[in-house]
Write a protein that holds these residues in place. Structure first.
Motif, mmCIF file in Angstrom:
data_model
loop_
_atom_site.group_PDB
_atom_site.id
_atom_site.type_symbol
_atom_site.label_atom_id
_atom_site.label_comp_id
_atom_site.label_asym_id
_atom_site.label_seq_id
_atom_site.Cartn_x
_atom_site.Cartn_y
_atom_site.Cartn_z
ATOM 1 N N LYS A 24 -5.581 -1.196 4.397
ATOM 2 C CA LYS A 24 -5.180 -2.290 4.853
ATOM 3 C C LYS A 24 -3.468 -1.982 5.697
ATOM 4 O O LYS A 24 -3.528 -2.674 6.458
ATOM 5 C CB LYS A 24 -5.468 -3.753 3.994
ATOM 6 N N HIS A 25 -2.813 -1.180 4.805
ATOM 7 C CA HIS A 25 -1.229 -1.446 4.939
ATOM 8 C C HIS A 25 -0.835 0.209 5.943
ATOM 9 O O HIS A 25 -1.509 1.126 5.366
ATOM 10 C CB HIS A 25 -0.462 -1.745 4.655
ATOM 11 N N PHE A 26 -0.292 -0.295 7.258
ATOM 12 C CA PHE A 26 -0.054 1.236 7.481
ATOM 13 C C PHE A 26 0.979 2.362 6.681
ATOM 14 O O PHE A 26 1.990 1.894 6.163
ATOM 15 C CB PHE A 26 0.760 1.284 9.025
ATOM 16 N N ARG A 85 -0.545 -6.786 -3.244
ATOM 17 C CA ARG A 85 -0.601 -5.119 -4.748
ATOM 18 C C ARG A 85 -0.774 -4.056 -4.719
ATOM 19 O O ARG A 85 -0.046 -3.041 -5.532
ATOM 20 C CB ARG A 85 -2.417 -4.810 -4.077
ATOM 21 N N CYS A 86 0.208 -3.750 -3.002
ATOM 22 C CA CYS A 86 0.861 -1.845 -3.784
ATOM 23 C C CYS A 86 2.413 -2.414 -3.145
ATOM 24 O O CYS A 86 1.997 -2.749 -2.095
ATOM 25 C CB CYS A 86 -0.315 -1.003 -2.950
ATOM 26 N N ASP A 87 2.601 -1.073 -2.971
ATOM 27 C CA ASP A 87 4.137 -0.986 -2.329
ATOM 28 C C ASP A 87 3.842 -1.036 -0.782
ATOM 29 O O ASP A 87 5.341 -1.563 0.145
ATOM 30 C CB ASP A 87 4.648 -0.512 -2.826
ATOM 31 N N ALA A 115 -6.103 0.139 -5.386
ATOM 32 C CA ALA A 115 -5.338 -1.294 -5.057
ATOM 33 C C ALA A 115 -5.956 -1.845 -3.602
ATOM 34 O O ALA A 115 -6.783 -3.175 -3.872
ATOM 35 C CB ALA A 115 -3.850 -1.317 -4.576
ATOM 36 N N CYS A 116 -6.440 -1.006 -2.905
ATOM 37 C CA CYS A 116 -6.988 -1.841 -2.026
ATOM 38 C C CYS A 116 -8.324 -1.649 -1.397
ATOM 39 O O CYS A 116 -8.599 -3.208 -0.914
ATOM 40 C CB CYS A 116 -6.434 -1.040 -0.286
ATOM 41 N N ARG A 117 -8.708 -1.338 -2.581
ATOM 42 C CA ARG A 117 -9.945 -1.156 -2.782
ATOM 43 C C ARG A 117 -11.015 -3.000 -2.569
ATOM 44 O O ARG A 117 -11.863 -3.260 -2.147
ATOM 45 C CB ARG A 117 -10.549 -0.411 -3.857
HETATM 46 S S1 SF4 Z 1 -3.278 -4.517 2.358
HETATM 47 FE FE1 SF4 Z 1 -3.976 -3.013 0.935
HETATM 48 S S2 SF4 Z 1 -2.350 -1.557 1.382
HETATM 49 FE FE2 SF4 Z 1 -1.277 -3.303 2.092
HETATM 50 S S3 SF4 Z 1 -0.494 -4.168 -0.265
HETATM 51 FE FE3 SF4 Z 1 -2.478 -4.550 -0.178
HETATM 52 S S4 SF4 Z 1 -3.644 -2.882 -1.087
HETATM 53 FE FE4 SF4 Z 1 -1.336 -1.967 -0.093
#
Ligand code: SF4
Lengths: 414, 510
Positions: B396-398, B328-330, B419-421
């Motif tokens: 959720k990603h570093f 969902r995000c980079d 995005a991660c919400r």
């Molecule tokens: S888990 Fe969260 S931080 Fe990782 S790609 Fe998806 S939205 Fe982005």
């Protein structure tokens, strides 16, 4: 428990069907009741006979044969573990209701689906029986849409297609993972296998009719499907990509999107939120771009943000145009059809009119305005004999300039 | 209905002069200065055939548009103009009109605009000069007539949609009767639609201008005088059933009143039995939606109480699986793996931190690095057993920047948080914790969707969208970064105090 009367059953079984977005009654073969023993006609274009306060049209009597189900899909209110009140129509009751409503001009026909009871084949047989009785016993010539059951016998699906104008099966969720999580008893190969089977039957039917005029018209309005939006992690890019492969692989007539909405007695898995209606709307718009405006799915996706989501504040065509500014401005007096179709705010009809009129005149802004809904949004992107917006497309804050005013969601407007 | 597809369905012979002038007698139009325009009276407001016959004669006689006045018999006409005969053909060559003109004219004639006949006649003159004049859609005259035709077609479409028949018993038979009030003169024009659809039913459509009756026994369509609403029957027992359908198929969670009004304007409502429900449905929608949500919340904990291997565990495990592939995000590009939440699915407290750090990214588990150790120590101090809590991160990603070989943590921006919400919301939707704790501003944003100042919201609980309680405090890594010893000690003490209060609230809620 006391027997439910027809009206009580209708309340339960229409309520259970309200999450299905498909309602169209268009695109089938033309026919009417003249010279027949019954009633009904279809004239190509579907008719919406009423609108509900949710803005959706009522074209068909959309009900479930029963809302009992042996499956336990989390997104579904009819799943086995749900506490909803159950009801079941007999085939005869559905036939009677359809005819009675049709005679009063309330509806264009019937859209029948069902929870799965006993077995897939048994359920499918019941659905087919309703359509058979309408067509054969009552010579009903209105519209019928049947939702088929994923793993029903292909012979039953074939029968369904003989009686129905359209058949459909829902892919339910845009990703295999989402399906696994929310509909553990369904699978992508199973659903897509059924679609492939229907595609084959529709094509065979069409071939047969080319050879013999008397061959039955198999599902003349083709097949469609529905995806639930917002219940799994799929991004708009995922969804648009999925829709485009479905169109390609199964020659679908339509892909419907249904924003996931909170349902009573929902499974714990689901978000208890309002459905993302604007998101659903943007997806429909991108669907149009692909079906009528010559956009490829990759192009639509390229208008999405890094997270794969289409902007909610502007429509996807405008988003695309803002990203590919080098493509603009387009000269209304010279551009090709393809180029004109890319101009934000210019619809297919307006493009057609411009092309027709162009032989007679050099278009001014006023001329364009007369043929379109809103010229303001379009001005930065076009050139006419009296207008050249070279500076505008370079403006960094162009988006703010042409973006529609933000207004309150119309939730409680009277 | 004379010639839907007959003589004039095809373009070429429409103005074939062989048909010659009709039976009008006498007076020729005077040459020279115009005195009185010629008055043409049509039999009915939708009299296309009459208009066509007259227009043919007029145009062949060379009578210019400004010299004609059109009116309908019985309507208050113009004061000027005199009835007279059309002059004989002036010997001009005959010409044909394109088929689209006929289609448009047949529709536009039914419009209520009194100028429709004259406008069409002007366009006919244009067509005589230029057979393709109709293609110039930007010509104001063409545009106006196209619009009239379009309004008529729209009115016709509304008639197809909004006519509502009521069944009445008639000696040994039934008749279906409807009252409909179109905006334009379309009742005759649209009778065919209803014949094709209801060819075996005996029906009548009453309208103020004309009544149309169909008799299936003899296959005849007949006309009667105009009628008023009170001439139509009162009700039909089936209407209650139809209303039941209308209110059940409506989804209160998706109210869109404007969209409805656009397609179903109020002027049509009085003919439609279902529209009396619109106001109460709208008024009750929010309540019904809330009730749906409430019932969902009330029912589920018992129905699906956390049992090992039950729905909740299956759903949570599948969610964690799904999150592994999130794009969902980079941030997924550079990080090692998705670090999902962990803990029992019926926790006393649900903690939301900011984002995995270097060690969490490698271990794949939340709160295992230095901040995690500080967090554990604080929990122990106030007597909260971490194994009874669920711990997850807002993102959720570093996220990091490389400095030499070191990966230095950098804060997620709002787009990444938003995005991660989705994941955090799904975790909470499955687990439904009675008490949630936001550790730091990132977590607070993720939970509320708003940017909050911690110091302002620290001392009292917030209410989240699902109605549950949420406390906000600082993130443990903030405590690690305070350089001055004294302030650090002070802030740690405050953090511990916050946790004590949270511990007591959790006990009270349990
Ligand atoms: S888990 Fe969260 S931080 Fe990782 S790609 Fe998806 S939205 Fe982005």
């Amino acid at each position: 428990m006391a027997q439910l009367d027809t009206r009580e059953k209708l309340a339960i079984l229409a309520d259970a069907a309200k999450y299905d977005a498909s309602c169209a009654s268009s695109g089938t073969s033309k026919r009417n009741s003249v010279g027949g023993k019954g009633i009904g006609s279809t004239e190509g274009m579907g008719i919406c006979h009423a609108y509900a306060p949710d803005g959706r049209c009522i074209s068909l009597l959309k009900i479930l044969l029963t809302n009992s189900c042996i499956f336990d899909c989390h997104y579904c209110i009819n799943r086995k573990s749900s506490n909803v009140r159950r009801a079941r129509f007999t085939a005869q009751e559905v036939v009677n209701l359809t005819l009675a409503f049709y005679k009063r001009n309330y509806i264009e026909g019937l859209f029948l689906s069902s929870g799965i009871i006993a077995s897939s084949n048994y359920t499918m047989e019941q659905l087919v029986e309703v359509a058979r009785s309408l067509r054969e016993d009552h010579d009903f010539r209105g519209y019928i849409h049947l939702k088929t059951i994923p793993d029903a016998d292909p012979e039953l699906v074939r029968l369904a297609g003989l009686y129905a104008d359209r058949i459909s099966i829902n892919v339910e969720l845009p990703t295999a993972k989402g399906l696994q999580r929310l509909a553990p008893e369904k699978s992508e190969p199973q659903i897509e296998g059924a679609m492939l089977g229907m595609k084959g039957a529709i094509e065979d039917g069409r071939d047969a009719r080319k050879k013999y005029k008397s061959a039955p018209n198999f599902a003349p309005a083709g097949q469609s499907t529905q995806m639930i939006i917002g219940a799994d992690a799929a991004t708009d890019a995922d969804i648009v990509g999925k829709a485009s492969t479905l169109y390609d692989r199964f020659s679908l007539r339509r892909v419907y999107y249904s924003a996931f909405s909170p349902i009573p007695d929902a499974s714990a898995v689901l978000p208890l939120q309002r459905p993302p209606l604007m998101r659903e709307h943007r997806l429909y718009q991108s669907d149009w771009l692909m079906r009528f405006y010559g956009f490829k799915s990759e192009e639509v996706v390229s208008a999405a943000d890094d997270g794969g989501m289409l902007p909610l504040d502007i429509d996807p065509k405008l988003a695309w145009a803002l990203k590919y500014r080098e493509y603009f401005p387009v000269d209304v007096n010279k551009a090709s059809r393809e180029q004109l179709l890319r101009v934000p705010g210019l619809g297919t009809k307006a493009v057609q009119r411009i092309l027709r009129s162009r032989r007679f005149r050099n278009f001014t802004l006023d001329d364009v305005a007369r043929l379109t809904v809103s010229i303001a949004k379009m001005r930065p992107f076009i050139i006419t004999s009296d207008w050249r917006p070279t500076l505008l497309t370079d403006k960094a804050d162009l988006k703010r300039w042409i973006k529609p005013e933000k207004h309150q969601l119309e939730l409680f407007a009277a | 209905m004379s010639d839907a597809n007959g003589r004039f369905g095809n373009s070429a012979d429409l103005f074939d002069s062989r048909l010659g002038p009709g039976g009008r007698a006498g007076v020729l139009l005077p040459d020279g200065p115009q005195i009185d325009p010629l008055k043409i009276t049509l039999d009915q407001p939708d009299d296309f055939d009459g208009w066509r016959d007259a227009a043919r004669e007029l145009v062949m006689a060379g009578v210019p548009p400004m010299s004609v006045v059109w009116q309908v018999r019985g309507e208050d006409g113009e004061l000027f103009g005199s009835e007279g005969a059309v002059p004989p053909p002036s010997g001009e060559p005959m010409f044909s009109v394109p088929k689209p003109f006929i289609d448009m004219a047949k529709a536009a004639i039914c419009h209520s605009d009194p100028q429709r006949f004259a406008l069409l006649y002007v366009l006919l003159w244009k067509l005589k000069a230029n057979r393709r004049a109709l293609d110039d859609r930007a010509d104001p005259l063409v545009d106006r007539l196209e619009k009239l035709a379009k309004e008529v077609r729209r009115d016709a479409h509304k008639m197809h949609a909004f006519v509502r028949f009521r069944e009445v018993a008639e000696e040994g038979d039934t008749r279906f009767v409807a009252f409909f009030e179109p905006d334009h003169h379309i009742a005759r024009r649209e009778a065919g639609f209803f014949v094709r659809r209801f060819s075996t039913m005996r029906w009548s459509i009453l309208s103020p201008e004309v009544s149309i009756h169909w008799d299936p026994a003899t296959d005849t369509l007949s006309e009667g005088p105009g009628a008023s609403r009170s001439d139509a029957p009162d009700g039909d027992p089936l209407e209650e059933t139809w209303r039941t359908y209308y209110s059940s198929i409506f989804n209160p969670a998706r109210l869109k009143v404007k969209a409805m009004l656009k397609e179903m304007p109020k002027k049509y409502w009085h003919n439609m039995p279902e529209t009396s429900l619109v106001a109460p449905l709208i008024a009750g929608a929010r309540a019904r939606e809330l009730e749906m949500i409430e019932r969902a919340q009330a029912n589920l904990p018992q129905a699906e109480a956390p049992r090992p291997g039950g729905n909740i565990e299956g759903a949570w495990a599948a969610l964690r699986e799904e999150a592994k592939g999130c794009t969902r995000c980079d941030l997924h590009r550079c990080a090692t793996q998705t670090v999902f939440g962990e803990g029992p699915l019926n926790p006393r407290i649900f903690f939301v931190g900011e984002q995995p750090g270097d060690q969490e990214d490698l271990a794949g588990r939340p709160f295992v690095g230095p901040a995690g150790q500080l967090f554990d120590a604080a929990l122990e101090k106030v007597g909260i057993d971490r194994s009874t809590t669920y711990v997850t991160n807002a993102v959720k990603h570093f996220k990091f920047v490389l400095r030499g070989k070191q990966r230095i943590h950098s804060r997620p921006d709002t787009a990444e948080i938003d995005a991660c919400r989705w994941w955090q919301e799904q975790e909470r939707a499955i687990i439904r914790p009675p008490l949630t704790v936001a550790l730091g501003a990132t977590a607070a944003r993720s939970l509320t969707g708003k940017t909050l100042t911690i110091s302002k919201v620290r001392d009292a609980p917030l209410t989240l969208a699902d109605g549950s309680e949420c406390w906000v405090t600082v993130h443990p890594s903030f405590l690690l970064r305070i350089p001055e010893e004294a302030r650090r000690r002070e802030e740690r003490a405050r953090f511990v105090e916050d946790l004590e209060r949270i511990r007591d609230r959790a006990a009270a809620l349990a």
